[in-house]
Enzyme design. Structure first.
Site, short mmCIF file in Angstrom:
data_model
loop_
_atom_site.label_atom_id
_atom_site.label_comp_id
_atom_site.label_asym_id
_atom_site.label_seq_id
_atom_site.Cartn_x
_atom_site.Cartn_y
_atom_site.Cartn_z
N ASP A 66 16.87 54.66 59.42
CA ASP A 66 17.77 53.61 59.89
C ASP A 66 17.98 53.73 61.39
OD1 ASP A 66 19.23 55.98 59.69
OD2 ASP A 66 20.45 55.29 58.03
N ASP A 135 30.86 57.67 50.90
CA ASP A 135 31.00 56.51 50.00
C ASP A 135 29.75 56.30 49.14
OD1 ASP A 135 29.18 55.58 51.86
OD2 ASP A 135 30.39 53.89 52.55
N HIS A 137 26.61 56.08 50.29
CA HIS A 137 25.48 55.35 50.90
C HIS A 137 24.28 56.26 51.11
CE1 HIS A 137 27.33 56.36 55.08
NE2 HIS A 137 26.19 57.00 55.05
N GLU A 142 25.22 50.55 52.16
CA GLU A 142 26.62 50.80 51.80
C GLU A 142 26.90 50.32 50.38
OE1 GLU A 142 28.38 52.58 53.60
OE2 GLU A 142 28.34 52.07 55.73
C1 F6R Z 1 21.42 58.80 58.66
C2 F6R Z 1 21.78 58.11 57.44
C3 F6R Z 1 23.07 58.35 56.75
C4 F6R Z 1 23.50 59.81 56.72
C5 F6R Z 1 24.84 59.96 56.02
C6 F6R Z 1 25.32 61.40 56.03
O1 F6R Z 1 20.10 58.44 59.06
O2 F6R Z 1 21.02 57.33 56.98
O3 F6R Z 1 22.97 57.87 55.44
O4 F6R Z 1 22.51 60.55 56.06
O5 F6R Z 1 25.79 59.15 56.63
O6 F6R Z 1 25.55 61.78 57.35
P1 F6R Z 1 25.94 63.30 57.70
O7 F6R Z 1 24.74 64.12 57.39
O8 F6R Z 1 26.24 63.28 59.16
O9 F6R Z 1 27.10 63.64 56.85
#
Ligand code: F6R
Length: 259
Positions: A66, A135, A137, A142
């Site tokens: 992403d 959440d 995702h 989301e």
């Molecule tokens: C990042 C992404 C997000 C993260 C998620 C967890 O490329 O796609 O889905 O993997 O928000 O983030 P952290 O590891 O910072 O808790």
């Protein structure tokens, strides 16, 4: 879905081993790379293996999961900058082999479609490393995201904006829109490894692994994936009802190390 509850150090080594295996065994390995805090020790371990042990990424292609929309090129919090800084810039891989949709183009939907074609034309993703949001995702899909979605523009949830504010000066500076691989894109990867650490992820991990398959928890869609490995530390695995069963059954070794 194979679930492993272990230490964060063991998680790092298991995921690095899986990536090393793909990179060493395949002529043109395609690895999906996520950002966020969770994979950082894994990327540091891969860089160490490259520098100390000669692990080569020269034949690999890396695929971004992403990217934020609206940040100028080279912005310190852009995910391409993040991946350059923590991974690609330290490896023997050419910069153009870090693939991602061009989020600075005029026609973003056309870029998203082109990204899907690039993934396909290079043979598809062999191994996708995924984090998970509190959440539920994955990527930036989301809650409420279509489980059949491809790469597209999404709006971030308020919880994700608040979670990611730690990387910006304040929550107001966090972009509201992103481009993300869709849930169907992620599910086309041949092997998915979902990682999580810390108590803040415990509810999301339990919902993803043991809850119903629902858009309310996008990661639950991985229950239908033929080869997903979930590797979590004790805190992130704390709400798993069957965690003692996983430990007893799998002895903390994923199938790719046991067969
Ligand atoms: C990042 C992404 C997000 C993260 C998620 C967890 O490329 O796609 O889905 O993997 O928000 O983030 P952290 O590891 O910072 O808790």
């Amino acid at each position: 879905m194979e679930t492993i509850v272990t230490t964060s150090r063991q998680q790092t080594l298991l995921v690095a081993d899986a990536i090393e295996h793909v990179v060493s065994a395949m002529p043109t390995p395609c690895i999906g790379v996520s950002t966020g805090s969770t994979p950082l020790p894994i990327y540091a371990e891969l860089v160490r293996r490259h520098l100390d042990e000669g692990l080569s990424f020269a034949n690999a292609h890396l695929f971004m999961l992403d990217e934020y929309l609206g940040l100028p090129e080279g912005h310190p919090q852009a995910y391409r900058t993040f991946l350059d800084e923590h991974l690609v810039g330290h490896l023997d891989i050419r910069a153009e082999r870090l693939h991602g949709p061009n989020v600075h183009a005029r026609d973003i939907p056309a870029e998203c479609a082109a990204y899907e074609r690039t993934i396909e034309s290079l043979g598809g993703i062999d191994l996708q490393v995924l984090g998970i949001g509190a959440d539920g995702h994955i990527g930036f899909n989301e809650p409420g995201s279509s489980l059949g979605s491809s790469t597209r523009i999404k709006t971030l949830a308020e919880l994700t904006i608040a979670d990611n504010a730690r990387f910006f000066t304040d929550a107001e500076s966090v972009p509201r829109h992103v481009v993300t691989q869709g849930i169907a894109t992620i599910r086309r990867a041949r092997h998915v490894i979902l990682i999580a650490t810390g108590a803040a992820k415990a509810a999301a991990i339990a919902a993803a692994c043991e809850g119903p398959v629902t858009t309310t928890c996008p990661a639950s869609a991985l229950q239908f994936h033929p080869h997903t490995t979930v590797i979590v530390d004790e805190e992130a695995g704390a709400n798993l009802r069957f965690s003692s069963y996983y430990k007893a059954t799998f002895d903390n070794k994923p199938t790719w190390q046991r067969i």
